[in-house]
Design a protein around this motif. Sequence first.
Motif, mmCIF file in Angstrom:
data_model
loop_
_atom_site.group_PDB
_atom_site.id
_atom_site.type_symbol
_atom_site.label_atom_id
_atom_site.label_comp_id
_atom_site.label_asym_id
_atom_site.label_seq_id
_atom_site.Cartn_x
_atom_site.Cartn_y
_atom_site.Cartn_z
ATOM 1 N N ASP A 21 2.599 33.828 63.016
ATOM 2 C CA ASP A 21 3.189 35.145 62.775
ATOM 3 C C ASP A 21 4.263 35.463 63.817
ATOM 4 O OD1 ASP A 21 1.695 35.683 60.517
ATOM 5 O OD2 ASP A 21 0.086 36.679 61.622
ATOM 6 N N SER A 22 3.999 35.110 65.078
ATOM 7 C CA SER A 22 4.992 35.350 66.125
ATOM 8 C C SER A 22 6.230 34.503 65.899
ATOM 9 C CB SER A 22 4.389 35.033 67.499
ATOM 10 O OG SER A 22 3.276 35.868 67.769
ATOM 11 N N PHE A 23 6.036 33.270 65.470
ATOM 12 C CA PHE A 23 7.161 32.390 65.145
ATOM 13 C C PHE A 23 8.007 32.976 64.015
ATOM 14 C CE2 PHE A 23 8.403 28.910 62.161
ATOM 15 C CZ PHE A 23 9.479 28.421 62.884
ATOM 16 N N VAL A 24 7.349 33.493 62.984
ATOM 17 C CA VAL A 24 8.056 34.094 61.851
ATOM 18 C C VAL A 24 8.865 35.307 62.294
ATOM 19 C CG1 VAL A 24 7.681 35.394 59.725
ATOM 20 C CG2 VAL A 24 6.537 33.207 60.056
ATOM 21 N N GLU A 25 8.287 36.139 63.155
ATOM 22 C CA GLU A 25 9.016 37.314 63.630
ATOM 23 C C GLU A 25 10.291 36.921 64.367
ATOM 24 O OE1 GLU A 25 6.335 39.614 65.950
ATOM 25 O OE2 GLU A 25 5.143 40.288 64.236
ATOM 26 N N VAL A 26 10.217 35.858 65.174
ATOM 27 C CA VAL A 26 11.418 35.387 65.871
ATOM 28 C C VAL A 26 12.441 34.878 64.878
ATOM 29 C CG1 VAL A 26 12.281 33.638 67.466
ATOM 30 C CG2 VAL A 26 10.183 34.874 68.008
ATOM 31 N N GLN A 27 11.994 34.134 63.848
ATOM 32 C CA GLN A 27 12.918 33.617 62.838
ATOM 33 C C GLN A 27 13.579 34.758 62.056
ATOM 34 O OE1 GLN A 27 13.766 30.718 63.434
ATOM 35 N NE2 GLN A 27 12.659 29.222 62.196
ATOM 36 N N LEU A 28 12.816 35.811 61.785
ATOM 37 C CA LEU A 28 13.411 36.973 61.112
ATOM 38 C C LEU A 28 14.477 37.621 61.998
ATOM 39 C CD1 LEU A 28 10.211 38.584 59.547
ATOM 40 C CD2 LEU A 28 12.129 37.575 58.283
ATOM 41 N N GLU A 29 14.206 37.708 63.293
ATOM 42 C CA GLU A 29 15.194 38.273 64.216
ATOM 43 C C GLU A 29 16.459 37.421 64.243
ATOM 44 O OE1 GLU A 29 15.230 41.016 66.369
ATOM 45 O OE2 GLU A 29 13.540 41.741 65.209
ATOM 46 N N ILE A 72 11.926 30.340 56.105
ATOM 47 C CA ILE A 72 10.510 30.596 56.403
ATOM 48 C C ILE A 72 9.701 30.989 55.170
ATOM 49 C CG2 ILE A 72 10.999 31.275 58.781
ATOM 50 C CD1 ILE A 72 10.748 34.174 57.909
ATOM 51 N N ILE A 73 10.371 31.234 54.040
ATOM 52 C CA ILE A 73 9.642 31.721 52.860
ATOM 53 C C ILE A 73 8.591 30.723 52.364
ATOM 54 C CG2 ILE A 73 9.893 32.297 50.403
ATOM 55 C CD1 ILE A 73 12.387 33.857 51.130
ATOM 56 N N PRO A 74 8.897 29.412 52.221
ATOM 57 C CA PRO A 74 7.862 28.485 51.705
ATOM 58 C C PRO A 74 6.584 28.494 52.554
ATOM 59 C CG PRO A 74 10.014 27.448 51.645
ATOM 60 C CD PRO A 74 10.191 28.718 52.408
ATOM 61 N N GLY A 75 6.744 28.452 53.880
ATOM 62 C CA GLY A 75 5.565 28.472 54.738
ATOM 63 C C GLY A 75 4.784 29.770 54.631
ATOM 64 N N LEU A 76 5.505 30.888 54.516
ATOM 65 C CA LEU A 76 4.828 32.179 54.391
ATOM 66 C C LEU A 76 4.063 32.291 53.089
ATOM 67 C CD1 LEU A 76 7.438 34.680 55.877
ATOM 68 C CD2 LEU A 76 5.074 34.376 56.633
ATOM 69 N N ARG A 115 -4.261 39.016 55.046
ATOM 70 C CA ARG A 115 -3.552 39.052 56.335
ATOM 71 C C ARG A 115 -2.228 39.800 56.150
ATOM 72 N NH1 ARG A 115 -4.668 36.470 60.904
ATOM 73 N NH2 ARG A 115 -3.001 36.300 62.460
ATOM 74 N N GLU A 116 -2.235 41.061 56.490
ATOM 75 C CA GLU A 116 -1.108 41.935 56.177
ATOM 76 C C GLU A 116 0.136 41.612 57.000
ATOM 77 O OE1 GLU A 116 -2.076 46.056 56.193
ATOM 78 O OE2 GLU A 116 -3.352 45.903 54.413
ATOM 79 N N ARG A 117 -0.044 41.102 58.201
ATOM 80 C CA ARG A 117 1.129 40.778 59.023
ATOM 81 C C ARG A 117 1.965 39.694 58.364
ATOM 82 N NH1 ARG A 117 0.840 38.572 65.282
ATOM 83 N NH2 ARG A 117 3.089 38.589 65.717
ATOM 84 N N SER A 118 1.306 38.684 57.814
ATOM 85 C CA SER A 118 2.024 37.608 57.132
ATOM 86 C C SER A 118 2.647 38.110 55.830
ATOM 87 C CB SER A 118 1.075 36.435 56.856
ATOM 88 O OG SER A 118 0.517 35.940 58.045
ATOM 89 N N ARG A 119 1.927 38.934 55.090
ATOM 90 C CA ARG A 119 2.460 39.475 53.830
ATOM 91 C C ARG A 119 3.678 40.363 54.089
ATOM 92 N NH1 ARG A 119 0.349 39.471 48.774
ATOM 93 N NH2 ARG A 119 -1.617 38.651 49.599
ATOM 94 N N GLN A 161 11.777 37.909 51.598
ATOM 95 C CA GLN A 161 12.188 37.876 50.182
ATOM 96 C C GLN A 161 13.243 38.928 49.886
ATOM 97 O OE1 GLN A 161 8.224 38.375 48.574
ATOM 98 N NE2 GLN A 161 8.057 36.210 47.988
ATOM 99 N N TYR A 162 13.089 40.116 50.425
ATOM 100 C CA TYR A 162 14.070 41.171 50.167
ATOM 101 C C TYR A 162 15.425 40.803 50.761
ATOM 102 C CZ TYR A 162 16.308 45.730 50.147
ATOM 103 O OH TYR A 162 17.201 46.762 49.936
#
Length: 703
Positions: free
Chosen positions: A133-141, A148-152, A162-166, A173-174
């Motif tokens: 989740d922390s890795f995804v947040e950095v990638q979003l930034e 990152i969509i396929p892994g998510l 798991r709401e943080r991942s969703r 996606q948006y």
Amino acid sequence: MLLLHPSNVVSVDALVEAVWNGRPPATARTQVAICIAALRKRFKTEGCDDEVILTAHPGYVLALDHHYLDVTEFERLVAEAQDAVRQQRLTDAATLYEEALGLWQGPALAGVAGTQIEDEIQRLEELRLATYDSFVEVQLELGHHREIIPGLVSVVRDHPLRERSRHALMLAQYRVGRRAEAMETFREGREQSVEGLGLEPGPELQELHTAILQDDPGLVTPAPQAPKAPSAERRTPMELPADVPDFVGHGPQLAALRRLVGDDEDVRTPLSIGLVTGPAGAGKSGLAIHWAHRVAEHFPDGLLYADLGLQQEHQEPTTADAVLGRFLSSLGIPATEIPTEPAERVALYRSVLAGRRVLIVLDNAQAFDQIRTLIPGGSRCCVLVTSRGELEQLLIRHGAVRIGVDALPLREAVSLLGRVIGEARVDAARQDAVQLVELCDRLPLTIRVAAARLAAKPHWPIGYLVDRLSPEQSRLDELSVAGTQIRSAFALSYRALPSDAALLYRRLGLLEAPDFAAWVGAALLDRDPAGTEKLIDQLIGAQLLAVAGFDGTGEPRYRFRTLSRLYAKELAHQHESVRDRRAALSRAFDGWRALAEYARQAERGEPEPLVEGAVPGGPADAALYGRLARLPSDWLHAERQALISVIDQAARHGMDRVSDALTLLMLGRPRPEACVTGSRPPHPLRLDPPRGRPAAECLPRTG
């Protein structure tokens, strides 16, 4: 278990508990030793020349000096990534997170079972998901939404609640123009949350859903936020009590503690935690405070200290929540900003300590739950805990280094006395000084109490205080001065015992035997030996009883420290009737008589056959009688001093039948020159020892 606690000692008891979940077979410790030997052989076969598994009391340690362990490497990379995020080096952070996650080749500890292992598996899996989740947040930034969509999608499918991942998946996606998919992701999550938990999605997920419906412009591109400035100046707390005056000894313990502080402060290592444990009066707090003063310069961000013990006998222990509030205040958080909710208070505490190098001393901890939330999440801090209990969860969950303290060696005990009252005074009466520290059980607390009395009365010879301490019935009174009650120190441990263990403690205090086996406790309670051994373990865990070692038959033997026995005896006289005390002693003495008779028969090669389900004397089980049949002389040798004390004590209590029988059994055959003080054997045995000879010398040295 060794892999989960690298470079830390894992006791044999902890290994047995992990493998058999509280129901070990009688051969559990042997099986552990066999498995360790097999592992060592396997390492050698695989080409590992140096020792990987070392024997270290009270168990084994996995030495990683020249080896690589994936979980420690993972934690190191995650810590470095977190530092990079705090410094806004997002590209470096993404690389480090990705490298850490790449170490995972499947579920942790796959195929390994056990309650403790399963707990660790869950912890590691949660750590992996939190890191992802922390890795995804950095990638979003960084704007890497599409990648990152396929892994998510995979993570959300496997962990639908798991709401943080969703949340991250909907946002990604948006941002790539898949608005309808983002809405469907929310709908599926809400449906599963309502059906599975009966709850609506959390506020963050609902706010994102609303923002997507409204095409909120803030969603199109990330809006980096500067770190929130603290509302108060950063403080450097210095809360340690004054260092212990005239500190003496504990060299090995100080060396072990020194290893908690790395030489290179810039190298990231797992959080260092030390546990100093030992009996009342052994100097646990003094050792911790003295060491903390010695290493204070290694912790530029502060020294936090909390005494978690009971300041008075009938007080409740200090709560972790109260300590958290005080620590946050010490670290510069205004009272108005300290949360009232415990979970929020813990989160703020760990956030404030993140990146800081602080030493936290938690003194006199009563239980693991009392300190669990006081352990920071960052790896730069160091935590030192003192406790009379073993706090096994601290060792199991956090890999704490256990440092045991006990009575001082004789030379150091006399040295401590000399530092307080003056070396010249000790040198003038060294034999009396040695006897004095022995009467104090060589414990720093009681030696300081005795020394304080001598320092306050310089006209007292040391021998005069020795005479006052010699009678057992007054020793606890003599070692209690204003503000330092040795009884209170024991009472804190005693009050925490379950009722059955407290009863056993009191009745064991009635004995004068220097050491004893578990069956003696069973006889005193009139219960089965197996259940009594568990109660003995509780007394050992409370530091009220100690392990003396193992005798020649393989039986563990236990002993009291003298002052603890005197306190137990005092309690027995307060809480037990004369009738109950006499009945308990009678059962124990009869047990010794029955076992001694059987051992003498076995020595002659004619032991009585045992009837299945019944054993002579009652308290000991058939397995003990089986060992007696094989090793009768070893048993008699191990019990020699105990049997002598039983003869004397039984005679003084008017139990002549037992005293006389044991006297004859110890002699092997009636001899007119034999004797034991206090016994009343039939003629022609003499009643008194020859002049100048101790009673124990009147019995044969063999058998």
